[in-house]
Design a protein around this motif. Structure first.
Motif, mmCIF file in Angstrom:
data_model
loop_
_atom_site.group_PDB
_atom_site.id
_atom_site.type_symbol
_atom_site.label_atom_id
_atom_site.label_comp_id
_atom_site.label_asym_id
_atom_site.label_seq_id
_atom_site.Cartn_x
_atom_site.Cartn_y
_atom_site.Cartn_z
ATOM 1 N N CYS A 58 0.831 -1.200 0.000
ATOM 2 C CA CYS A 58 0.000 0.000 0.000
ATOM 3 C C CYS A 58 0.866 1.250 0.000
ATOM 4 O O CYS A 58 1.833 1.346 0.753
ATOM 5 C CB CYS A 58 -0.916 0.012 1.219
ATOM 6 N N THR A 59 0.487 2.198 -0.797
ATOM 7 C CA THR A 59 1.203 3.478 -0.830
ATOM 8 C C THR A 59 0.525 4.522 0.041
ATOM 9 O O THR A 59 1.127 5.522 0.401
ATOM 10 C CB THR A 59 1.258 4.009 -2.276
ATOM 11 N N GLY A 60 -0.761 4.262 0.382
ATOM 12 C CA GLY A 60 -1.510 5.227 1.165
ATOM 13 C C GLY A 60 -2.029 6.389 0.349
ATOM 14 O O GLY A 60 -2.740 7.256 0.852
ATOM 15 N N GLU A 61 -1.672 6.439 -0.928
ATOM 16 C CA GLU A 61 -2.136 7.518 -1.794
ATOM 17 C C GLU A 61 -3.560 7.235 -2.295
ATOM 18 O O GLU A 61 -4.001 6.088 -2.339
ATOM 19 C CB GLU A 61 -1.189 7.683 -2.983
ATOM 20 N N SER A 62 -4.240 8.285 -2.661
ATOM 21 C CA SER A 62 -5.599 8.144 -3.160
ATOM 22 C C SER A 62 -5.604 7.398 -4.489
ATOM 23 O O SER A 62 -4.751 7.619 -5.343
ATOM 24 C CB SER A 62 -6.241 9.522 -3.343
ATOM 25 N N VAL A 63 -6.555 6.487 -4.645
ATOM 26 C CA VAL A 63 -6.690 5.751 -5.902
ATOM 27 C C VAL A 63 -7.956 6.191 -6.638
ATOM 28 O O VAL A 63 -8.384 5.535 -7.585
ATOM 29 C CB VAL A 63 -6.731 4.231 -5.657
ATOM 30 N N SER A 64 -8.559 7.283 -6.184
ATOM 31 C CA SER A 64 -9.753 7.796 -6.850
ATOM 32 C C SER A 64 -9.378 8.447 -8.176
ATOM 33 O O SER A 64 -8.230 8.822 -8.408
ATOM 34 C CB SER A 64 -10.469 8.811 -5.956
ATOM 35 N N SER A 65 -10.364 8.573 -9.044
ATOM 36 C CA SER A 65 -10.159 9.190 -10.350
ATOM 37 C C SER A 65 -10.935 10.496 -10.436
ATOM 38 O O SER A 65 -11.916 10.709 -9.710
ATOM 39 C CB SER A 65 -10.620 8.232 -11.455
ATOM 40 N N THR A 66 -10.498 11.349 -11.310
ATOM 41 C CA THR A 66 -11.246 12.583 -11.567
ATOM 42 C C THR A 66 -12.306 12.372 -12.630
ATOM 43 O O THR A 66 -13.098 13.277 -12.897
ATOM 44 C CB THR A 66 -10.293 13.709 -12.013
ATOM 45 N N HIS A 67 -12.314 11.194 -13.243
ATOM 46 C CA HIS A 67 -13.291 10.874 -14.282
ATOM 47 C C HIS A 67 -14.274 9.834 -13.747
ATOM 48 O O HIS A 67 -13.921 8.994 -12.925
ATOM 49 C CB HIS A 67 -12.608 10.335 -15.538
ATOM 50 N N GLY A 68 -15.488 9.884 -14.230
ATOM 51 C CA GLY A 68 -16.492 8.918 -13.843
ATOM 52 C C GLY A 68 -16.649 7.824 -14.868
ATOM 53 O O GLY A 68 -15.995 7.816 -15.915
ATOM 54 N N GLY A 69 -17.516 6.863 -14.562
ATOM 55 C CA GLY A 69 -17.821 5.795 -15.501
ATOM 56 C C GLY A 69 -16.675 4.846 -15.758
ATOM 57 O O GLY A 69 -15.769 4.685 -14.927
ATOM 58 N N LEU A 70 -16.688 4.218 -16.936
ATOM 59 C CA LEU A 70 -15.677 3.228 -17.282
ATOM 60 C C LEU A 70 -14.288 3.842 -17.369
ATOM 61 O O LEU A 70 -13.303 3.236 -16.926
ATOM 62 C CB LEU A 70 -16.038 2.560 -18.613
ATOM 63 N N GLU A 71 -14.184 5.040 -17.931
ATOM 64 C CA GLU A 71 -12.876 5.689 -18.042
ATOM 65 C C GLU A 71 -12.237 5.863 -16.666
ATOM 66 O O GLU A 71 -11.065 5.551 -16.472
ATOM 67 C CB GLU A 71 -13.026 7.051 -18.722
ATOM 68 N N GLY A 72 -13.013 6.343 -15.713
ATOM 69 C CA GLY A 72 -12.481 6.526 -14.368
ATOM 70 C C GLY A 72 -12.171 5.204 -13.702
ATOM 71 O O GLY A 72 -11.163 5.077 -12.988
ATOM 72 N N ALA A 73 -13.016 4.198 -13.920
ATOM 73 C CA ALA A 73 -12.781 2.884 -13.314
ATOM 74 C C ALA A 73 -11.477 2.276 -13.827
ATOM 75 O O ALA A 73 -10.723 1.662 -13.057
ATOM 76 C CB ALA A 73 -13.959 1.961 -13.606
ATOM 77 N N ILE A 74 -11.187 2.430 -15.115
ATOM 78 C CA ILE A 74 -9.932 1.924 -15.672
ATOM 79 C C ILE A 74 -8.741 2.624 -15.022
ATOM 80 O O ILE A 74 -7.737 1.984 -14.681
ATOM 81 C CB ILE A 74 -9.918 2.104 -17.204
ATOM 82 N N GLU A 75 -8.850 3.938 -14.838
ATOM 83 C CA GLU A 75 -7.773 4.679 -14.184
ATOM 84 C C GLU A 75 -7.549 4.183 -12.760
ATOM 85 O O GLU A 75 -6.401 4.079 -12.301
ATOM 86 C CB GLU A 75 -8.101 6.171 -14.169
ATOM 87 N N VAL A 76 -8.621 3.876 -12.058
ATOM 88 C CA VAL A 76 -8.513 3.382 -10.676
ATOM 89 C C VAL A 76 -7.798 2.035 -10.639
ATOM 90 O O VAL A 76 -6.876 1.814 -9.846
ATOM 91 C CB VAL A 76 -9.914 3.270 -10.039
ATOM 92 N N VAL A 77 -8.191 1.103 -11.507
ATOM 93 C CA VAL A 77 -7.605 -0.240 -11.503
ATOM 94 C C VAL A 77 -6.142 -0.199 -11.944
ATOM 95 O O VAL A 77 -5.319 -0.991 -11.469
ATOM 96 C CB VAL A 77 -8.433 -1.180 -12.400
ATOM 97 N N LYS A 78 -5.788 0.723 -12.834
ATOM 98 C CA LYS A 78 -4.399 0.838 -13.304
ATOM 99 C C LYS A 78 -3.436 1.160 -12.158
ATOM 100 O O LYS A 78 -2.253 0.823 -12.230
ATOM 101 C CB LYS A 78 -4.293 1.904 -14.395
#
Length: 526
Positions: A58-78
């Motif tokens: 764990c890095t402790g950093e936020s894993v949230s995205s600034t984009h919603g929907g599938l685009e944001g979900a892909i960014e989160v999983v990456k």
């Protein structure tokens, strides 16, 4: 004989909902899911940091995205984050339940099984809270789902190069993973009806004799703890964060199919799990239609029964053409629920196994009790939907608790919901404190179940003990010396105000219990 059949068929009433009611609830469902899917990667994410070897990255950093929907979900999983679709959907689930209640009343829905009953709705929501508490306080801390999955992924998939073949930033990988998730769910769900030790947990979901959106939240803590085993083959291909997010998405999808307000959906019935297919699944006499998102698995593996086709054998009379399916179906389980408290403990359907252990008559009898479930030989057998016999009871479980008692239960249930959200949302709070609060939530729900059972004064006495214990806990937290309170740093103005309000509520509850003791007893015991 033919005239007798016509008479029996003609006894069923037309209970189809008005077309506007179906359109209204469907539009609300689509809108709710659209918003939930969009906001999840922005506000509801968690870091998946197990490497499968017992250590955490764990890095402790936020894993949230600034984009919603599938685009944001892909960014989160990456970045090794997981979209928490279930947590994001909870407020929308409650809103959809409320909308279905209002529409059902406004439409004058005559379908008995599709209506709402206070005690049954309470029990469904309570089972959902119990399942979420077990997930947050047992499954998540022990990593019962992700630790073995991550071990396989990093021990075999990454070194072999399979992981590189399924990059998480490709939409087609998400689609393939989602379909694979549903296939694993199909086999878990099917075996949960065939194997008694799995049915003992899953039967909690089927124990409601009503079929509405609240029934979807009637979940099992046992299934939550053991179900992840069936998804381990996916670890050879898909990143743990991707699996975690899409497993939640699959479960979240299944919520909306628990309704009697939506009838048939045309060509969608051929591919997807729909309310029509899932109503068949919840008939207590039928074990069919096990898919979560897709119905194609049931069609492929011989476990499919169509709602309309299942009634075709009744078409010997013109009256059968308007035969209301819900009035043919009997929702629930073959065994009647004994106590409203069972949705908290969830032990009733383990009784056959416990009895076999107690009256041990050989290993074969024990294995049969543990392995042969109600759908053991019926899932692929030819089945049909039959009108209930004259001796069958559609609704077998009622609560005789008077209205003042039900109002009391409602208030304390809402307080338990708030406390449950604290356990779920504030994961950075010390685990011991979250565990204590979670146990308080479950004990409160258990006492509410005893009140709804309305068996003498047992529920009132238990509720009084609960109020007194919570009062002592609040006083200890608020007024103990700092050196004696390991959680003294949590005594912020907001927390102090909430605890004082809670203590006042417990005092008011004790006064109410004493002053309304007679009104909380069933009429037969006054």
């Amino acid at each position: 004989k033919k005239k007798e059949n016509i008479r029996k068929v003609g006894d069923f009433r037309e209970v189809d909902p008005p077309r506007w009611a179906s359109i209204a609830i469907f539009a609300i469902i689509v809108l709710s899911y659209s918003v939930a899917i969009y906001v999840t990667p922005v506000y509801f994410t968690s870091e998946v940091c197990d490497n499968g070897q017992g250590s955490r990255n764990c890095t402790g950093e936020s894993v949230s995205s600034t984009h919603g929907g599938l685009e944001g979900a892909i960014e989160v999983v990456k970045v090794s984050g997981s979209p928490n679709y279930i947590l994001a959907c909870i407020p929308f689930f409650l809103a959809m339940i409320l909308a279905e209640m209002v529409i059902s009343v406004a439409a004058g829905l005559e379908c008995v099984g599709g209506r709402y009953d206070f005690s049954d709705t309470w029990s469904s929501l309570t089972a959902g809270i119990t399942q979420q508490m077990s997930s947050a306080l047992v499954k998540a801390p022990l990593k019962l789902g992700l630790l073995p999955y991550s071990y396989i992924y990093y021990r075999y998939s990454v070194p072999s190069g399979l992981a590189q073949m399924f990059p998480v930033d490709q939409p087609w990988v998400w689609l393939f993973c989602f379909v694979f998730t549903d296939l694993c769910y199909y086999w878990f769900h099917r075996l949960a009806h065939q194997v008694q030790i799995l049915w003992a947990g899953h039967s909690v979901h089927h124990s409601s004799e009503y079929y509405n959106l609240s029934t979807a939240l009637r979940q099992s803590w046992f299934a939550t703890l053991v179900g992840s085993v069936f998804y381990l083959p996916m670890a050879l291909f898909f990143h743990p964060a991707l699996y975690s997010g899409l497993d939640q998405a699959n479960v979240a999808y299944q919520f909306w199919v628990h309704t009697c307000l939506i009838r048939r959906l045309g060509v969608l019935e051929w591919i997807f799990m729909t309310p029509s297919h899932h109503r068949v699944h919840h008939d207590r006499r039928v074990h069919k239609n096990f898919g979560g998102f897709l119905i194609i698995w049931d069609r492929l593996f011989g476990t499919f029964l169509d709602e309309t086709e299942g009634l075709r054998h009744l078409d010997s009379s013109p009256a059968a053409k308007s035969l209301p399916q819900e009035e043919v179906m009997l929702f629930g389980t073959s065994a009647k629920v004994r106590s409203w408290t069972d949705v908290v403990l969830q032990l009733q359907f383990w009784q056959p196994i416990f009895d076999s252990l107690r009256r041990f008559r050989g290993l074969s009898c024990l294995l049969r009790s543990a392995l042969v479930g109600p759908g053991y030989s019926t899932v692929t057998a030819h089945r049909a939907l039959l009108p209930p016999s004259s001796a069958a009871q559609r609704i077998r479980k009622h609560s005789d608790l008077p209205a003042p008692g039900k109002a009391y239960v409602l208030v304390h249930f809402l307080m338990a919901v708030v406390a449950g959200f604290v356990v779920l949302l504030f994961s950075s709070t010390p685990y011991s404190l979250r565990l204590l609060l979670g146990l308080c939530v479950l004990f409160s729900l258990y006492c509410q179940g005893l009140l709804l059972d309305a068996e003498g004064s047992k529920g009132v006495r238990a509720e009084a003990v609960k109020c007194f214990l919570l009062l002592l806990f609040s006083a200890a937290f608020l007024y103990s010396p700092e050196e004696a309170n390991p959680y003294a740093e949590l005594r912020t103005p907001l927390v102090v105000s909430m605890l004082k309000a809670g203590a006042g509520a417990q005092i008011g509850s004790l006064v109410f219990l004493v002053s309304n003791y007679g009104d909380l007893m069933p009429v037969s015991l006054r």
